[in-house]
Design a protein around this motif. Sequence first.
Motif, PDB file in Angstrom:
ATOM      1  N   SER A 190       0.831  -1.198   0.000  1.00 26.08           N
ATOM      2  CA  SER A 190       0.000   0.000   0.000  1.00 26.08           C
ATOM      3  C   SER A 190       0.868   1.251   0.000  1.00 26.08           C
ATOM      4  O   SER A 190       0.637   2.203  -0.765  1.00 26.08           O
ATOM      5  CB  SER A 190      -0.905  -0.033   1.232  1.00 26.08           C
ATOM      6  OG  SER A 190      -1.639   1.146   1.337  1.00 26.08           O
ATOM      7  N   GLN A 191       1.893   1.254   0.831  1.00 28.16           N
ATOM      8  CA  GLN A 191       2.774   2.414   0.918  1.00 28.16           C
ATOM      9  C   GLN A 191       3.523   2.642  -0.394  1.00 28.16           C
ATOM     10  O   GLN A 191       3.730   3.781  -0.808  1.00 28.16           O
ATOM     11  CB  GLN A 191       3.784   2.212   2.043  1.00 28.16           C
ATOM     12  CG  GLN A 191       3.128   2.257   3.408  1.00 28.16           C
ATOM     13  CD  GLN A 191       4.064   2.774   4.466  1.00 28.16           C
ATOM     14  OE1 GLN A 191       5.185   2.300   4.573  1.00 28.16           O
ATOM     15  NE2 GLN A 191       3.622   3.741   5.232  1.00 28.16           N
ATOM     16  N   ILE A 192       3.889   1.550  -1.035  1.00 30.04           N
ATOM     17  CA  ILE A 192       4.639   1.695  -2.288  1.00 30.04           C
ATOM     18  C   ILE A 192       3.727   2.219  -3.400  1.00 30.04           C
ATOM     19  O   ILE A 192       4.124   3.071  -4.193  1.00 30.04           O
ATOM     20  CB  ILE A 192       5.328   0.358  -2.655  1.00 30.04           C
ATOM     21  CG1 ILE A 192       6.475   0.113  -1.669  1.00 30.04           C
ATOM     22  CG2 ILE A 192       5.839   0.386  -4.091  1.00 30.04           C
ATOM     23  CD1 ILE A 192       7.155  -1.219  -1.789  1.00 30.04           C
ATOM     24  N   LEU A 193       2.485   1.733  -3.445  1.00 31.63           N
ATOM     25  CA  LEU A 193       1.562   2.287  -4.442  1.00 31.63           C
ATOM     26  C   LEU A 193       1.319   3.783  -4.175  1.00 31.63           C
ATOM     27  O   LEU A 193       1.210   4.579  -5.108  1.00 31.63           O
ATOM     28  CB  LEU A 193       0.233   1.525  -4.461  1.00 31.63           C
ATOM     29  CG  LEU A 193       0.146   0.487  -5.592  1.00 31.63           C
ATOM     30  CD1 LEU A 193       0.916  -0.766  -5.237  1.00 31.63           C
ATOM     31  CD2 LEU A 193      -1.294   0.161  -5.954  1.00 31.63           C
ATOM     32  N   TYR A 194       1.245   4.125  -2.910  1.00 31.53           N
ATOM     33  CA  TYR A 194       1.075   5.543  -2.578  1.00 31.53           C
ATOM     34  C   TYR A 194       2.300   6.343  -3.031  1.00 31.53           C
ATOM     35  O   TYR A 194       2.178   7.442  -3.572  1.00 31.53           O
ATOM     36  CB  TYR A 194       0.842   5.712  -1.069  1.00 31.53           C
ATOM     37  CG  TYR A 194       0.469   7.135  -0.720  1.00 31.53           C
ATOM     38  CD1 TYR A 194      -0.842   7.580  -0.856  1.00 31.53           C
ATOM     39  CD2 TYR A 194       1.447   8.049  -0.302  1.00 31.53           C
ATOM     40  CE1 TYR A 194      -1.179   8.896  -0.580  1.00 31.53           C
ATOM     41  CE2 TYR A 194       1.115   9.361  -0.030  1.00 31.53           C
ATOM     42  CZ  TYR A 194      -0.195   9.780  -0.165  1.00 31.53           C
ATOM     43  OH  TYR A 194      -0.528  11.084   0.099  1.00 31.53           O
ATOM     44  N   ARG A 195       3.459   5.755  -2.832  1.00 28.39           N
ATOM     45  CA  ARG A 195       4.704   6.417  -3.248  1.00 28.39           C
ATOM     46  C   ARG A 195       4.713   6.603  -4.774  1.00 28.39           C
ATOM     47  O   ARG A 195       5.183   7.624  -5.273  1.00 28.39           O
ATOM     48  CB  ARG A 195       5.893   5.548  -2.816  1.00 28.39           C
ATOM     49  CG  ARG A 195       7.259   6.120  -3.143  1.00 28.39           C
ATOM     50  CD  ARG A 195       7.601   7.279  -2.258  1.00 28.39           C
ATOM     51  NE  ARG A 195       8.933   7.808  -2.526  1.00 28.39           N
ATOM     52  CZ  ARG A 195       9.304   9.058  -2.255  1.00 28.39           C
ATOM     53  NH1 ARG A 195       8.430   9.904  -1.719  1.00 28.39           N
ATOM     54  NH2 ARG A 195      10.514   9.470  -2.510  1.00 28.39           N
ATOM     55  N   MET A 196       4.195   5.619  -5.499  1.00 30.69           N
ATOM     56  CA  MET A 196       4.103   5.751  -6.948  1.00 30.69           C
ATOM     57  C   MET A 196       3.243   6.961  -7.308  1.00 30.69           C
ATOM     58  O   MET A 196       3.575   7.731  -8.228  1.00 30.69           O
ATOM     59  CB  MET A 196       3.495   4.480  -7.561  1.00 30.69           C
ATOM     60  CG  MET A 196       4.463   3.310  -7.639  1.00 30.69           C
ATOM     61  SD  MET A 196       3.654   1.684  -7.811  1.00 30.69           S
ATOM     62  CE  MET A 196       2.597   1.965  -9.208  1.00 30.69           C
ATOM     63  N   ALA A 197       2.153   7.134  -6.591  1.00 29.45           N
ATOM     64  CA  ALA A 197       1.279   8.291  -6.842  1.00 29.45           C
ATOM     65  C   ALA A 197       2.020   9.591  -6.568  1.00 29.45           C
ATOM     66  O   ALA A 197       1.930  10.565  -7.332  1.00 29.45           O
ATOM     67  CB  ALA A 197       0.024   8.193  -5.978  1.00 29.45           C
ATOM     68  N   GLU A 198       2.782   9.609  -5.484  1.00 28.35           N
ATOM     69  CA  GLU A 198       3.575  10.807  -5.152  1.00 28.35           C
ATOM     70  C   GLU A 198       4.551  11.149  -6.268  1.00 28.35           C
ATOM     71  O   GLU A 198       4.699  12.298  -6.670  1.00 28.35           O
ATOM     72  CB  GLU A 198       4.379  10.570  -3.867  1.00 28.35           C
ATOM     73  CG  GLU A 198       3.576  10.611  -2.589  1.00 28.35           C
ATOM     74  CD  GLU A 198       4.463  10.378  -1.354  1.00 28.35           C
ATOM     75  OE1 GLU A 198       3.982  10.637  -0.249  1.00 28.35           O
ATOM     76  OE2 GLU A 198       5.617   9.925  -1.506  1.00 28.35           O
TER      77      GLU A 198
END
Lengths: 329, 497
Positions: A99-107
């Motif tokens: 989840s955190q990595i997908l969020y990081r991708m969005a960032e």
Amino acid sequence: MEKAIKKSSLKVSENGLEKPTAAGKPVSTKRLEVMKTYKIYIGGQFPRTESGRYYIPTNAAGKKLANVCLSSRKDFRDAVVAARGAVSGWSGRAAFNRSQILYRMAEMLEGRKAQFIDELIQQDATKAKAEKEVNLSIDRLIYYAGWCDKFQQLFSSVNPVASSHFNFSVPEPTGVVSIIAPQGDLPAGRQGSLLGLVSVIAPVIAGGNTCVVLASETKPLCAVTFAEVLNSSDLPGGVVNILTGKPSELASWFVDHMDVNATIYCEKDSTVQKMIREKSALNLKRISLYDKINWYSEEGQSPYFIMDTQEIKTTWHPVENIAGAGGGY
Amino acid sequence: MVKAIAKKKSNTIKLNFDTSWSYAPAPESKSAATINKQYDLFINGEWQKPLSKKYFDTINPATEEKLSEVAEAGVADVDKAVKAARNAYDKVWKKMPAKERAKYIFRIARIMQEKARELAVIETLDGGKPIKESRDFDVPTAANHLFYYAGWADKLEYAFPNRRTESLGVAGQITPWNFPLLMAAWKIAPALATGNTVVLKPAETTSLTTLKLAEIIQEADLPPGVVNIITGAGETGAAIVNHADINKIAFTGSTHVGKIIQRAIAGTNKKATLELGGKAANIIFEDAPIDQAVEGVVNAIFFNQGHVCCAGSRLYVQESVAKEVIRKLRDRMQSLIVGDPMDKNTDIGAINSKEQLHIIQKYIAIGKKEGAEMYESSCALPSKGFWCRPTIFSNVAQSNRIAQEEIFGPVLSILTFRTDDEVIEKANNSPYGLSAGVWTDKGSKIFNMTKRMRAGVVWANTFNKFDPTSPFGGYKESGFGREGGLHGLLPYLNLIN
């Protein structure tokens, strides 16, 4: 050298750098633009296609977009090896971490918004449409970032079996998924070469699978740039592998490969759809055909997309003496 | 009695069954069942003569005696059945309030329970499985399955968050010969609960209980055409798969045929559920309760003569306990009673057909040729009928065909391992992924193994357990889609935003 250059003889050129003049005459220089090489993305690296081939997509006005890698069957096979190697690590990560990595991708995508808008405009989008597409793509990543550690709860069950057993069913990733991404050619505004790509990748990796994706043939720029986003998002190498090339050449290999567990196809071409379903019988790949999805609408995102590349595993274990246990309360 | 118990060097006691142990016959009565001389096709609520005019014999594999003859549905018969199903779907079943639909399914379940003994007797006569299995497992589980799904019919809006559901239409269903009545219930129950109508074909060697189910359906007054039961072999099945007006195929059978079906429906909009072959790994760690594990292994491979797609046919034993496990397994095999399936004491009945017996014998020959060490129980076999002694192969290599291919008989391949990682690698090294088992006393190890094994059903410290509430189905080439439980509804529905 530096000593030889007197401060008084320096002039500021157009591109902001100071350069020396000879005999006081200013040199007329216009900065030469550095063009980006659009390469493919395999196992966290950016190689060129092993085939050495390229093709030149153009925009509607006929302007050359870039020399783009024309990926081969061997590139696909290399990508599958990378994807298979990444399965246990990626599916073994905590859902929270995914989840955190997908969020990081969005960032990262947000941070490079201007570049994506620019590329979409080069590929015939209006500024407004391009902005909308990039914004939706960022939001879609956030949407699936949120699902990573929730969809399991929604689609799991504890099954009240009649015998003395504890029994539960949970979704698990199916493994390696080959994806022929939306081509982005269909009615303007309906499909997006970036939004479509993000919309098919995100649910697959949110669920712990790895994938090999074939980008839009005619609009490949954002896909390669998106690979750079992935590369700087703590996403382990091999989880997403992106190839550029021709679906007409590669589609059958995408569904032929015995180490691929599922295939996603997003176009309406019924001949290709039939070919994919026929060949899927080789090792019983799971097939998802997303030819009717409008990625711009609400129907373009849901946890049911995640479930399309999940298996349900049911586990049994005996419970000691449940019938004879009497009241334990 | 004292003579029968001999002390071994170890602290385990070995029972000697060669001496005074024998059981008096305890046969179930054939008179509990009525079997017609001839069966027609059950189409549109009536028994109809086949347009093909053909019938074929169905025999008792334990005696090779003819039990009855059964109609062979041709293409025209299949078309008739599909038309009846379509008509019933459009005019009756689709429009019926879900709670009424539910009550019909409940009613069928109840009549099955009332006729349980008769169904069990016919299942055993027609298929060769021990009466204690058809009586205690097949028939009650089949009825329970209908009972479970009946209750879903008017509750579908709770099953899929944020989605409405719609039925698909006509489901074409093809069932195997290993659990004929149970598989018919597995297929019919969710199809009806979700509002679909059915054309179902049982396997050609075991049609009788499914035809008995047609009688029950008739007795339950289910509207004509909602369930149509047609008999025949592969060609009849192909006619169902290829019929243009069928919306969904549900097939349980071999991976080979499953792949043919997947190709056949490629250019259509038909949905499919395929429940196919398996070569389940059953893993015993050194810390497992060995006696229980041995019982589990016996159940895993010898249940229903090993005619079980999820049978634990690859046994992986940790090296340190391999000798002990194999010794105890041999002793236990010696005590299995092989013979008359109608006898209530029988553990292992008849092989379902001559063809299947040949396949099993072929693999036994392959196993010997590959150099594995064979052991079979020394039991006597009846002179008539199709029989196979419980058989194990030890010293099997991962690459041996008897460790790779599905045998579908009472034949176990035993391999050894040292570490967790090694056994996971070996267990998952199979194109199949239907089921798996693990035996250990350590909880964290159980979860480690059950999580890493690539299979749809994983049994820990147990094996071959089934329940209507528990989803069943495979990973990889063992098929896709689930039958049973909440997850078993989806294959019969479209989800709508």
